[in-house]
Design a protein around this motif. Sequence first.
Motif, PDB file in Angstrom:
ATOM      1  N   THR A 179       0.893  67.146  -7.513  1.00 23.03           N
ATOM      2  CA  THR A 179      -0.229  67.078  -6.824  1.00 23.03           C
ATOM      3  C   THR A 179      -0.374  65.726  -6.176  1.00 23.03           C
ATOM      4  OG1 THR A 179      -1.353  66.464  -8.643  1.00 23.03           O
ATOM      5  CG2 THR A 179      -1.688  68.714  -8.070  1.00 23.03           C
ATOM      6  N   GLU A 180      -0.909  65.703  -4.749  1.00 20.64           N
ATOM      7  CA  GLU A 180      -0.845  64.731  -4.006  1.00 20.64           C
ATOM      8  C   GLU A 180      -2.319  64.089  -4.122  1.00 20.64           C
ATOM      9  OE1 GLU A 180       1.205  64.991  -0.145  1.00 20.64           O
ATOM     10  OE2 GLU A 180       0.968  62.784   0.001  1.00 20.64           O
ATOM     11  N   ILE A 181      -2.503  62.924  -4.377  1.00 20.55           N
ATOM     12  CA  ILE A 181      -3.657  62.050  -4.193  1.00 20.55           C
ATOM     13  C   ILE A 181      -4.161  61.959  -2.848  1.00 20.55           C
ATOM     14  CG2 ILE A 181      -5.089  60.098  -4.817  1.00 20.55           C
ATOM     15  CD1 ILE A 181      -4.286  61.307  -7.174  1.00 20.55           C
ATOM     16  N   THR A 182      -5.322  62.502  -2.399  1.00 21.42           N
ATOM     17  CA  THR A 182      -5.699  62.321  -1.091  1.00 21.42           C
ATOM     18  C   THR A 182      -6.995  61.535  -0.938  1.00 21.42           C
ATOM     19  OG1 THR A 182      -6.967  64.360  -1.339  1.00 21.42           O
ATOM     20  CG2 THR A 182      -5.071  64.659  -0.613  1.00 21.42           C
ATOM     21  N   SER A 183      -7.463  61.021  -1.970  1.00 20.21           N
ATOM     22  CA  SER A 183      -8.688  60.163  -1.612  1.00 20.21           C
ATOM     23  C   SER A 183      -8.435  59.286  -2.677  1.00 20.21           C
ATOM     24  CB  SER A 183      -9.859  61.181  -1.753  1.00 20.21           C
ATOM     25  OG  SER A 183     -11.154  60.008  -1.942  1.00 20.21           O
ATOM     26  N   MET A 184      -8.584  57.848  -2.583  1.00 20.55           N
ATOM     27  CA  MET A 184      -8.521  56.721  -3.311  1.00 20.55           C
ATOM     28  C   MET A 184     -10.348  56.897  -4.014  1.00 20.55           C
ATOM     29  SD  MET A 184      -7.535  54.303  -5.065  1.00 20.55           S
ATOM     30  CE  MET A 184      -6.305  53.073  -4.818  1.00 20.55           C
ATOM     31  N   ILE A 357      -6.064  56.145   1.356  1.00 20.19           N
ATOM     32  CA  ILE A 357      -7.157  55.067   0.919  1.00 20.19           C
ATOM     33  C   ILE A 357      -8.273  55.027   2.068  1.00 20.19           C
ATOM     34  CG2 ILE A 357      -7.152  52.521   0.278  1.00 20.19           C
ATOM     35  CD1 ILE A 357      -4.616  52.923  -0.746  1.00 20.19           C
ATOM     36  N   GLU A 358      -9.370  55.094   1.506  1.00 17.46           N
ATOM     37  CA  GLU A 358     -10.590  55.049   2.614  1.00 17.46           C
ATOM     38  C   GLU A 358     -10.732  53.555   2.828  1.00 17.46           C
ATOM     39  OE1 GLU A 358     -10.439  56.840  -0.150  1.00 17.46           O
ATOM     40  OE2 GLU A 358     -11.147  58.760   0.187  1.00 17.46           O
ATOM     41  N   ARG A 359     -11.082  53.143   4.053  1.00 20.06           N
ATOM     42  CA  ARG A 359     -11.126  51.965   4.305  1.00 20.06           C
ATOM     43  C   ARG A 359     -12.563  51.243   4.026  1.00 20.06           C
ATOM     44  NH1 ARG A 359      -5.725  51.047   6.234  1.00 20.06           N
ATOM     45  NH2 ARG A 359      -4.881  52.851   5.339  1.00 20.06           N
ATOM     46  N   ASP A 360     -13.223  51.898   3.298  1.00 17.37           N
ATOM     47  CA  ASP A 360     -14.666  51.279   3.012  1.00 17.37           C
ATOM     48  C   ASP A 360     -14.768  51.180   1.533  1.00 17.37           C
ATOM     49  OD1 ASP A 360     -14.825  53.655   2.213  1.00 17.37           O
ATOM     50  OD2 ASP A 360     -16.636  54.227   3.279  1.00 17.37           O
ATOM     51  N   SER A 380      -5.518  43.780  -5.495  1.00 19.23           N
ATOM     52  CA  SER A 380      -5.801  43.810  -4.022  1.00 19.23           C
ATOM     53  C   SER A 380      -7.235  43.085  -3.963  1.00 19.23           C
ATOM     54  CB  SER A 380      -6.092  45.392  -3.663  1.00 19.23           C
ATOM     55  OG  SER A 380      -7.040  45.843  -4.373  1.00 19.23           O
ATOM     56  N   THR A 381      -7.920  43.307  -2.799  1.00 16.57           N
ATOM     57  CA  THR A 381      -9.395  42.731  -2.750  1.00 16.57           C
ATOM     58  C   THR A 381     -10.325  43.689  -3.379  1.00 16.57           C
ATOM     59  OG1 THR A 381      -9.393  43.838  -0.644  1.00 16.57           O
ATOM     60  CG2 THR A 381      -8.660  41.667  -0.608  1.00 16.57           C
ATOM     61  N   HIS A 382      -9.694  44.755  -3.937  1.00 18.96           N
ATOM     62  CA  HIS A 382     -10.637  45.184  -4.965  1.00 18.96           C
ATOM     63  C   HIS A 382     -10.108  45.062  -6.404  1.00 18.96           C
ATOM     64  CE1 HIS A 382     -12.407  48.730  -7.257  1.00 18.96           C
ATOM     65  NE2 HIS A 382     -12.961  49.034  -6.302  1.00 18.96           N
ATOM     66  N   GLU A 383     -11.107  44.570  -7.202  1.00 14.50           N
ATOM     67  CA  GLU A 383     -10.700  43.829  -8.561  1.00 14.50           C
ATOM     68  C   GLU A 383      -9.953  45.055  -9.293  1.00 14.50           C
ATOM     69  OE1 GLU A 383     -13.463  41.952 -11.956  1.00 14.50           O
ATOM     70  OE2 GLU A 383     -13.807  43.957 -11.491  1.00 14.50           O
ATOM     71  N   LYS A 384     -10.220  46.503  -9.341  1.00 20.16           N
ATOM     72  CA  LYS A 384      -9.730  47.209 -10.135  1.00 20.16           C
ATOM     73  C   LYS A 384      -8.239  47.898  -9.708  1.00 20.16           C
ATOM     74  CE  LYS A 384     -13.471  48.529 -13.067  1.00 20.16           C
ATOM     75  NZ  LYS A 384     -14.322  49.760 -13.276  1.00 20.16           N
ATOM     76  N   VAL A 385      -7.984  47.547  -8.489  1.00 22.79           N
ATOM     77  CA  VAL A 385      -6.914  48.188  -7.625  1.00 22.79           C
ATOM     78  C   VAL A 385      -5.475  47.267  -7.540  1.00 22.79           C
ATOM     79  CG1 VAL A 385      -6.097  49.546  -5.486  1.00 22.79           C
ATOM     80  CG2 VAL A 385      -8.464  49.829  -6.585  1.00 22.79           C
ATOM     81  N   PHE A 386      -4.671  47.637  -7.889  1.00 25.14           N
ATOM     82  CA  PHE A 386      -3.393  46.792  -7.964  1.00 25.14           C
ATOM     83  C   PHE A 386      -2.227  47.495  -7.126  1.00 25.14           C
ATOM     84  CE2 PHE A 386      -5.869  45.586 -11.422  1.00 25.14           C
ATOM     85  CZ  PHE A 386      -5.400  44.079 -11.628  1.00 25.14           C
ATOM     86  N   PHE A 387      -1.296  46.892  -6.494  1.00 26.91           N
ATOM     87  CA  PHE A 387      -0.319  47.560  -5.791  1.00 26.91           C
ATOM     88  C   PHE A 387       1.133  46.893  -6.418  1.00 26.91           C
ATOM     89  CE2 PHE A 387      -2.109  50.004  -2.203  1.00 26.91           C
ATOM     90  CZ  PHE A 387      -3.276  49.434  -2.055  1.00 26.91           C
TER      91      PHE A 387
END
Lengths: 591, 351
Positions: A179-184, A357-360, A380-387
């Motif tokens: 299943t593809e993730i379509t929305s962060m 990944i929504e840009r807002d 990333s600039t979002h505390e809980k999101v890492f790449f």
Amino acid sequence: MKPTDISDPDYFHKVVDCQWACPAHTPVPEYIRLIAGKRYTDAYMINWESNVFPGILGRTCDRPCEPACRRGRVEEQPVAICRLKRVAADYKSDIKDRLPGVPKRKNGRHIALVGAGPASLTVARDLLPLGYEITVFDRDAAAGGAMRTQIPRFRLPVEVLEEELNYVLHMGVDRRFGTEITSMKELLAEGFDAVFVGTGAPLGKTLDLPGFAEAKPNIHTGIEWLANVAFEHIDSIGETVIVLGGGNTAMDCCRSSKRLGGEDVKVVVRSGFDEMKASPWEIEDAMNEDIPILNFCVPKRYLLKDGKLCGMEFEKVRREYDGNGRRLLIPTGEEPLVLPCDDVLCAIGQDNAFPWIERDLGIEFDRWELPVLDKTTFQSTHEKVFFGGDAALGPDNIITAVAHGHAAALSIHLLCEGRDVKDRPADLTTLASQKMGIHQWSYDNDISNDVRYIVPHAAKEKTLNDINIEVELGFDEDLGYAETQRCLNCDVQTVFTTRSCIECDACVDICPTDCITFTANGEEGELRQRLLAPAENEEQDIYVSDTLGTGRIMAKNEDLCLHCGLCAERCPTAAWDMQKYLFNTAKAVNA
Amino acid sequence: MSYIVKPKFHHPQLQKNDLGYTRRDYEGTLTTLCGGCGHDSISAAIIHAVHEMSLAPHQLAKVSGIGCSSKIPSYFLERSHGFNSVHGRMPSIATGANLANRELYYLGISGDGDTASIGLGQFCHIVRRRINMLYIVANNGTYGLTKGQLSATADLGSKTKSGEESRYDNIDLVSLAIDLGASFVARSFSGDKEQLVPLIQAGLSHRGFALIDVISPCVTFNNTPLSAHGYKNTWENNVVLSEIDFVPMRKEITARYSAGKDKEITLHDGSVIHLHKTGSGHDPGNRENALLHVNEHKKQGKIATGLLYINQDQSDFHELADTVNKPFNRLNEHDLCPGGEVLADINETFM
């Protein structure tokens, strides 16, 4: 120069060229010695802790360690580090009882990993033993990411792949495959404590030239085509194939084509043969399969017959450099080159893409559409999101993805513990003398003069007919042993104690590579010139002692040291000692 | 002693000499001496010197006696000729070899026991006979091979590791050689290759008998703070009487040397010694002065080093003995049996 500070963990780490060059900093000489001692399982576990996929990497790694290998500076070829790693994987015994235990009682933190490639699985491997719950999402039906979709089976058998994926998956990963993730936004709304994005660089490129629209059915994107071959959606190709591009994907495309019905397969590159991005050994393997590589040919148009692709036209160019040293490709004015073909595979690069990944959400992207990241924490600039992996910094390789995974797992752990992700634990180092007797060391300092051993291949007639037959047979135990003996044991450091030195010159006289000089101190640039033998490789340090009794200093050029220990054997006062420096990067478990 | 073979790998930019050899090509087997032995530095200096001079290995013969010192020809120039003789009898072998083939370079390696005790008589006579060779004494003031007794060159008052004090004045080989008519006499220190290498080159190129007395510390038995031949004492009390540079024949002389400051000494084979002024006022051309300076420094507990005495014009043994100018191995039947006419002429002289 100031006396060298050997307490700086980087100093001796740099001397271990292979380990320093490895993105995951695998302790290479340590596992090579274990292979020499037939302790394959121990060697494997050192790798597994550090790079998670030793059997896979032992076949497919980009080997940044090998160009760095010191052996390549004192003779022609580096140690076959990568293929020795495979020896450990091939001859190990069952390792299941050595895998870290996973607590039944979880710590209450739940992490989402997007993409089931090397980066994500490394995060899972590091966090599961600490009690985290892990959910892995992937659009494909099976784990592995690029390791499964981009690397043909004749380079990486599926059993090897699955064995190593399963070590991690069987630790208790919640799998959401297919299943593809379509929305962060939606993913974050599920309440995960952190989200790690390891989706790779999934966007292949095609070349839009005149004739593209009509020829399109026979023009394929390299990475997509390889993925389709891997999942057996594609099992044939036209008789005449042109592969565009000079990277490793191009090499995999042409060799796969050759196995799926391509009789006449050619690789065509715009620039020079020597500028090709593919690893030299991949190019060599393709050429061994009688695949010609044409260089300095710029694709101009797709040629059509009856509305169908029938060939390609190329402009011939030559190389020139402008005043700024920039390379230019200048048309030679010769007749254009026309090559017939049934199919074209475009392996001309790949891009990251994050349309989901929504840009807002507070996750910033730079102008190349790459996420804005802290290069140490991978936050990333979002505390809980890492790449991590290709998704983080653009297309690279498996071992880099693993390194990102370790770093991100550590960050996630710190975050979940409510600690500062930037306040990271120190790497783990030990430095211990290897002296066993007056002239005996715990390592074998009698290195072999042999040149690099070649890995045996299966017969071409056999491998070209079946895409699932592995080409490389790997070293057998004897060849593997012989190759281990070429390793210079660069992790066994020459450690100098100024106050013990009586300046007898014994070390200077014995050193086979003229590394050691006793001389007046001076500025580094000038000092490098007046050492016993010039030290022109500035990437390699000069080890400088405190001032000695005669007012001179000891200056050792690290560049060509064979770590043979003769300086320490000849030293009457043990001012030189051979000490093993073991370096391991700090991981989540060390925080 | 080390157990491994010295790795063959060398610095990729290691210089090749005129013959295309690197310094490593002039090495021998791995040393079996104690780690830190000064003798190993002498071996290294010889390798440096001969490589730089671009001598082919077969142009040189190594001769030695018995002792730690006399083992070292194994550790350099493994493709040269060599003869390891009886204790103290190296001069006889060197003399014989020199008579048979005057075209080789002869390098004698001896120690303080081999030269100043059991071989003192032989030493005196080879100096006196002006055999064309370089005689190196690896001088450590102790009998290392028999576990550290004081040797005849140990300075008065010097103490060995076991605490034994030297009650006799030492035999000073440098003064002895100058006195007996050696035409090239130098002293150096194994720890100072910058000084030792050009001295070895000059000594090999010099026609006639050349002696280099090399202070070569015995780290195992004679390197205490009270040993006159130890590293510390030699570093601290070394007084350089003359500094030289050596330019082998055929090599272009660079502009580094200014005529006013340096003195040039041209050797018989065309090589040149550049003598730098050191402020010591020492003139190596003056025999009486050389003896005086050496003795003065000795009285003050100092060790005078450098090129102490040279007479580049002194005739050597072959000239004095009016020997045949070809090596014996190149004399043919006609040379050796010149025929009845020559015999008749010789007989005529007895009539």
